[in-house]
Scaffold this active site. Structure first.
Site, PDB file in Angstrom:
ATOM      1  N   CYS A   1      31.526  29.811 -40.512  1.00  0.00           N
ATOM      2  CA  CYS A   1      30.124  29.417 -40.700  1.00  0.00           C
ATOM      3  C   CYS A   1      29.995  27.916 -40.920  1.00  0.00           C
ATOM      4  CB  CYS A   1      29.505  30.179 -41.863  1.00  0.00           C
ATOM      5  SG  CYS A   1      30.524  30.226 -43.336  1.00  0.00           S
TER       6      CYS A   1
ATOM      7  N   GLU B   1      23.030  34.526 -46.032  1.00  0.00           N
ATOM      8  CA  GLU B   1      23.597  33.384 -45.314  1.00  0.00           C
ATOM      9  C   GLU B   1      23.477  33.710 -43.832  1.00  0.00           C
ATOM     10  OE1 GLU B   1      27.867  31.421 -44.339  1.00  0.00           O
ATOM     11  OE2 GLU B   1      27.630  32.221 -46.366  1.00  0.00           O
TER      12      GLU B   1
END
Length: 530
Positions: free
Chosen positions: A296, A259
């Site tokens: 995020c 990620e």
């Protein structure tokens, strides 16, 4: 300098090759805190992967009940140590004890572990398929190799390398874990690993099922990620760091689930602004500054129509940002990267409406709002999508819905994309115009809600197209889907039933959901066509 021990081979022991030591820092002051932790050399990395590899086959053959028992005992142990863990995480990250750490993140972490245990007991992650016509049977199985997990800085519990979603997923699939703690919260990670070791022993699993390393240099990390003895790599963090690890893993044929970065665009349709623009400005500000913007899924780019309603939204949002005190960031590194990100946005044509300044003491940055017109954005979309990890967002002013769709088409892959529309249906025609352009570029499409926050649900997709992740086919959150990252697809062709894995045999006393000849069955009763 004396340093804390590593967890290798089921034992707490001093580093064999101590290349240096580091301490956590109090983000509010910048002062070092807590004990020293080792910067490991090649000998310790070799010891960790050797120990994990030694028990990989034993863990792969472990009864599911023992795996589930470990995950549940670990969750219980975390809860029994909740106060101490919250104190440590607060000191190392400056995240508030209440509600963030104690009421939100720690319960999410233990819930995640228990959901993984539930998936283990139900065999849900194995996805059994039986084709009686051909004699073929298939399921997801352990990798029979260790999984290397890198934890990020922004979730000391829920994504911790030794407790978070990647960890729970890898263990649920019966793979040993080599956990690389984040240097922003080493004491928190050490305490978690001590609880995990006790839970492993209680469950009767190999003590070497979990290794904990605190820190090593980038070159060592790349060598470790490219070690052919690994089964997979899980990483959450910066794009540069993740891509370097992925490149090393790719050379060795090791799957790397990374990620990387996301600006999570938010589109405000005209009707939504006309209905509730003032409320949306407050909602946006709260989302952008929550956790000092260190999520995020932070709303990093907001697309706002020109005109009276859009101008009012911008004015209200600007006043919120201008009045806010500087936010505390995790580390000097986060502050440096944030300043660089804002500078990049400005160089590409963005104007600072509020903030843009460093605060004191410690690692602080003023909540910052920038703006750019859509024509400029479309001329330099890459630079104007630079992730500014912190309480920062860029407004993109568009002429109309058609230009909104053009902006949507210019976005790179993101974890999320949000569309706000009128409650009275006034944007029903505009919605598909934007959604059709946005949908292929985001993992999760959100309606009328800011993107911050990720529910732990089987239906969650915490993933997305590159460069938000390495590829769009996986989620890092949500059981059992997250578990399948750390599995191998095993097929059996005409194998005697007595030699088949439990969930692929003809009898199904445990009520395992299986796809049999194109029909989902539980207890051998059909309950829906495929």
């Amino acid at each position: 300098m004396n340093a804390q021990p590593l967890l290798i081979g089921g034992e707490w022991r001093q580093a064999r090759e101590l290349l240096g030591a580091f301490r956590a820092e109090d983000p509010t002051t910048g002062d070092p805190i807590g004990p020293a932790f080792p910067l490991c050399g090649a000998a310790d990395l070799e010891a960790a992967i050797s120990a994990a590899s030694t028990v990989a086959n034993e863990l792969a053959a472990a009864p599911p009940e023992r795996i589930a028992a470990f995950l549940e005992a670990y969750a219980t142990g975390i809860e029994a140590n909740a106060e101490a863990l919250v104190d440590l995480a607060h000191a190392e990250t400056a995240l508030p004890k209440q509600p963030r750490l104690a009421t939100v993140e720690l319960p999410r972490t233990t819930n995640q572990l228990r959901l993984a245990a539930k998936a283990v007991r139900s065999y849900a992650w194995t996805q059994p398929v039986i084709d009686t016509a051909t004699g073929l049977r298939a399921h997801r199985a352990p990798l029979s190799k260790p999984v290397l997990v890198f934890g990020p800085n922004n979730f000391p519990f829920a994504f911790n390398a030794v407790a978070g979603s990647d960890f729970a997923s890898a263990i649920a699939a019966r793979n040993p874990v080599i956990a690389k703690a984040h240097p922003s919260h080493p004491a928190t990670s050490e305490r978690l690993a001590r609880i995990a070791l006790v839970a492993l022993q209680q469950a009767g699993l190999p003590s070497a099922s979990v290794q904990l390393l605190y820190h090593f240099d980038y070159a060592a990390g790349s060598r470790l990620a490219g070690d052919a003895r690994l089964g997979a790599v899980g990483f959450t963090g910066s794009r540069a760091g993740g891509l370097a690890l992925k490149a090393a893993a790719d050379k060795a044929g090791i799957p790397a689930y990374v990620e990387l970065s996301s600006v999570n665009p938010v589109f405000l349709l005209p009707g939504a602004l006309a209905e509730r623009g003032t409320a949306l400005a407050q909602e946006f500000f709260a989302s952008c500054t929550m956790g000092s913007g260190q999520f995020c899924t932070n709303p990093g780019v907001v697309i706002v129509p020109q005109g009276t309603d859009g101008d009012a939204f911008v004015a209200t949002a600007t006043s919120h940002f201008a009045a806010a005190a500087p936010s505390v960031l995790f580390s000097r590194g986060v502050l440096d990267h944030l300043q660089h990100g804002v500078a990049t946005l400005c160089e590409a044509g963005a104007e600072v409406l509020a903030g843009g300044t460093v605060g004191e003491p410690g690692f602080r940055y003023a909540p910052t709002l920038l703006s750019v017109d859509a024509d400029t954005f479309l001329r330099a979309p890459k630079a104007l999508q630079t992730e500014a990890f912190g309480p920062v967002s860029l407004l993109v002013r568009v002429r109309d819905v058609a230009q909104m769709a053009q902006v949507a088409q210019a976005f790179e892959g993101n974890l999320t994309g949000t569309i706000y529309s009128a409650i009275d249906g006034g944007d029903d025609t505009a919605w598909p115009t934007v959604a059709h352009a946005l949908r292929p570029r985001v993992g999760r499409l959100i309606g009328n809600r800011m993107p911050t926050g990720v529910a732990v649900s089987p239906a969650m997709n915490h993933g997305g197209p590159y460069p938000s992740t390495g590829h769009p086919g996986f989620t890092a959150v949500g059981m059992p889907a997250a578990i399948t990252r750390f599995t191998a697809l095993h097929s059996y062709d005409n194998v005697p039933e007595t030699q088949l894995p439990h969930e692929l045999r003809d009898g199904n006393p445990d009520g395992i959901a299986r796809l049999v000849d194109g029909v989902w069955r539980t207890n051998d009763l059909a309950h829906g066509a495929s």
